[in-house]
Design a protein around this motif. Structure first.
Motif, PDB file in Angstrom:
ATOM      1  N   PHE A  43      -1.084   9.847   3.772  1.00 13.75           N
ATOM      2  CA  PHE A  43      -0.741   9.293   5.094  1.00 13.75           C
ATOM      3  C   PHE A  43       0.567   8.503   5.029  1.00 13.75           C
ATOM      4  N   ILE A  44       0.713   7.693   4.000  1.00 13.40           N
ATOM      5  CA  ILE A  44       1.924   6.883   3.864  1.00 13.40           C
ATOM      6  C   ILE A  44       3.136   7.775   3.602  1.00 13.40           C
ATOM      7  N   PHE A  45       2.950   8.819   2.810  1.00 12.74           N
ATOM      8  CA  PHE A  45       4.047   9.752   2.547  1.00 12.74           C
ATOM      9  C   PHE A  45       4.513  10.398   3.853  1.00 12.74           C
ATOM     10  N   ILE A  46       3.576  10.839   4.675  1.00 15.15           N
ATOM     11  CA  ILE A  46       3.929  11.454   5.959  1.00 15.15           C
ATOM     12  C   ILE A  46       4.622  10.438   6.856  1.00 15.15           C
ATOM     13  N   ALA A  47       4.137   9.197   6.869  1.00 12.29           N
ATOM     14  CA  ALA A  47       4.781   8.150   7.666  1.00 12.29           C
ATOM     15  C   ALA A  47       6.192   7.883   7.158  1.00 12.29           C
ATOM     16  N   GLY A  55      14.698   4.405   9.677  1.00  9.82           N
ATOM     17  CA  GLY A  55      14.921   3.403   8.643  1.00  9.82           C
ATOM     18  C   GLY A  55      13.645   2.729   8.167  1.00  9.82           C
ATOM     19  N   LEU A  56      12.525   3.393   8.311  1.00 11.62           N
ATOM     20  CA  LEU A  56      11.235   2.841   7.921  1.00 11.62           C
ATOM     21  C   LEU A  56      10.843   3.378   6.549  1.00 11.62           C
ATOM     22  N   HIS A  57      10.480   2.480   5.660  1.00  7.81           N
ATOM     23  CA  HIS A  57       9.997   2.893   4.340  1.00  7.81           C
ATOM     24  C   HIS A  57       8.858   1.972   3.936  1.00  7.81           C
ATOM     25  N   ILE A  58       7.690   2.557   3.722  1.00  5.87           N
ATOM     26  CA  ILE A  58       6.529   1.813   3.237  1.00  5.87           C
ATOM     27  C   ILE A  58       6.312   2.235   1.784  1.00  5.87           C
ATOM     28  N   PRO A  59       6.329   1.303   0.852  1.00  7.27           N
ATOM     29  CA  PRO A  59       6.129   1.691  -0.549  1.00  7.27           C
ATOM     30  C   PRO A  59       4.713   2.220  -0.779  1.00  7.27           C
ATOM     31  N   ILE A  60       4.610   3.242  -1.590  1.00  7.90           N
ATOM     32  CA  ILE A  60       3.299   3.808  -1.921  1.00  7.90           C
ATOM     33  C   ILE A  60       2.833   3.164  -3.222  1.00  7.90           C
ATOM     34  N   ASN A  61       1.878   2.277  -3.093  1.00 11.42           N
ATOM     35  CA  ASN A  61       1.269   1.653  -4.264  1.00 11.42           C
ATOM     36  C   ASN A  61      -0.229   1.556  -4.029  1.00 11.42           C
ATOM     37  N   LEU A  62      -0.954   0.970  -4.949  1.00 12.42           N
ATOM     38  CA  LEU A  62      -2.414   0.944  -4.846  1.00 12.42           C
ATOM     39  C   LEU A  62      -2.876   0.179  -3.610  1.00 12.42           C
ATOM     40  N   PHE A  63      -2.258  -0.967  -3.322  1.00 11.71           N
ATOM     41  CA  PHE A  63      -2.686  -1.774  -2.186  1.00 11.71           C
ATOM     42  C   PHE A  63      -2.475  -1.041  -0.867  1.00 11.71           C
ATOM     43  N   THR A  64      -1.281  -0.490  -0.667  1.00 10.13           N
ATOM     44  CA  THR A  64      -1.009   0.185   0.601  1.00 10.13           C
ATOM     45  C   THR A  64      -1.828   1.466   0.719  1.00 10.13           C
ATOM     46  N   SER A  65      -2.076   2.150  -0.384  1.00 13.15           N
ATOM     47  CA  SER A  65      -2.902   3.355  -0.335  1.00 13.15           C
ATOM     48  C   SER A  65      -4.346   3.028   0.013  1.00 13.15           C
ATOM     49  N   VAL A  66      -4.850   1.913  -0.505  1.00 15.34           N
ATOM     50  CA  VAL A  66      -6.219   1.496  -0.178  1.00 15.34           C
ATOM     51  C   VAL A  66      -6.321   1.134   1.300  1.00 15.34           C
ATOM     52  N   VAL A  67      -5.334   0.397   1.812  1.00 21.35           N
ATOM     53  CA  VAL A  67      -5.348   0.015   3.222  1.00 21.35           C
ATOM     54  C   VAL A  67      -5.296   1.258   4.107  1.00 21.35           C
ATOM     55  N   ALA A  68      -4.383   2.164   3.806  1.00 20.88           N
ATOM     56  CA  ALA A  68      -4.239   3.368   4.623  1.00 20.88           C
ATOM     57  C   ALA A  68      -5.432   4.301   4.450  1.00 20.88           C
ATOM     58  N   GLY A  69      -5.987   4.384   3.263  1.00 18.73           N
ATOM     59  CA  GLY A  69      -7.111   5.279   3.017  1.00 18.73           C
ATOM     60  C   GLY A  69      -8.387   4.837   3.678  1.00 18.73           C
ATOM     61  N   PHE A  70      -8.692   3.556   3.602  1.00 19.82           N
ATOM     62  CA  PHE A  70      -9.951   3.079   4.148  1.00 19.82           C
ATOM     63  C   PHE A  70      -9.873   2.780   5.645  1.00 19.82           C
ATOM     64  N   LEU A  71      -8.678   2.479   6.162  1.00 18.60           N
ATOM     65  CA  LEU A  71      -8.542   2.205   7.593  1.00 18.60           C
ATOM     66  C   LEU A  71      -7.992   3.390   8.371  1.00 18.60           C
ATOM     67  N   VAL A  80       2.917  -0.284   9.163  1.00 20.48           N
ATOM     68  CA  VAL A  80       4.199  -0.146   9.862  1.00 20.48           C
ATOM     69  C   VAL A  80       4.502  -1.415  10.638  1.00 20.48           C
ATOM     70  N   ALA A  81       3.491  -1.966  11.329  1.00 21.52           N
ATOM     71  CA  ALA A  81       3.702  -3.203  12.081  1.00 21.52           C
ATOM     72  C   ALA A  81       4.080  -4.351  11.168  1.00 21.52           C
ATOM     73  N   ILE A  82       3.429  -4.446  10.016  1.00 22.05           N
ATOM     74  CA  ILE A  82       3.767  -5.495   9.063  1.00 22.05           C
ATOM     75  C   ILE A  82       5.198  -5.310   8.572  1.00 22.05           C
ATOM     76  N   HIS A  83       5.577  -4.070   8.312  1.00 22.14           N
ATOM     77  CA  HIS A  83       6.938  -3.801   7.837  1.00 22.14           C
ATOM     78  C   HIS A  83       7.972  -4.177   8.896  1.00 22.14           C
ATOM     79  N   LEU A  84       7.703  -3.842  10.148  1.00 18.74           N
ATOM     80  CA  LEU A  84       8.668  -4.091  11.210  1.00 18.74           C
ATOM     81  C   LEU A  84       8.720  -5.558  11.622  1.00 18.74           C
ATOM     82  N   LEU A  85       7.578  -6.228  11.681  1.00 23.50           N
ATOM     83  CA  LEU A  85       7.528  -7.595  12.197  1.00 23.50           C
ATOM     84  C   LEU A  85       7.751  -8.658  11.122  1.00 23.50           C
ATOM     85  N   ILE A  86       7.269  -8.426   9.932  1.00 20.94           N
ATOM     86  CA  ILE A  86       7.336  -9.473   8.916  1.00 20.94           C
ATOM     87  C   ILE A  86       8.454  -9.227   7.916  1.00 20.94           C
TER      88      ILE A  86
END
Length: 87
Positions: A43-47, A55-71, A80-86
């Motif tokens: 999912f993160i790779f497709i995003a 200009g959006l890049h979300i790093p693929i690591n264990l934490f982000t994969s767990v968040v994207a996988g379970f949610l 994406v919102a965290i990346h853009l806002l914070i």
């Protein structure tokens, strides 16, 4: 902790698992979790592929994969919102 103690504890755990076997329910739970983490990374790779235009890049690591996988898609949206806002 001493590395020798850690290695001996791991060896003891491996011997116990070889003697008594791994419970089926634990393997089922573990395989479902690993599958969700892999789907989250996908999912993160497709995003990242579609977000590269903006200009959006979300790093693929264990934490982000767990968040994207379970949610699911909502987890990717939250990342994406965290990346853009914070960040």
């Amino acid at each position: 902790m001493d590395p020798i103690v850690v290695v001996l504890a791991l060896l003891a755990l491996i011997v116990l698992l070889l003697l008594f076997g791994v419970p089926v329910s634990m393997m089922h739970w573990l395989s479902k979790g690993v599958f969700k983490i892999v789907i989250g990374a996908l999912f993160i790779f497709i995003a990242n592929v579609f977000g590269a235009m903006f200009g959006l890049h979300i790093p693929i690591n264990l934490f982000t994969s767990v968040v994207a996988g379970f949610l699911g898609v909502m987890g990717v949206g939250a990342l994406v919102a965290i990346h853009l806002l914070i960040l």
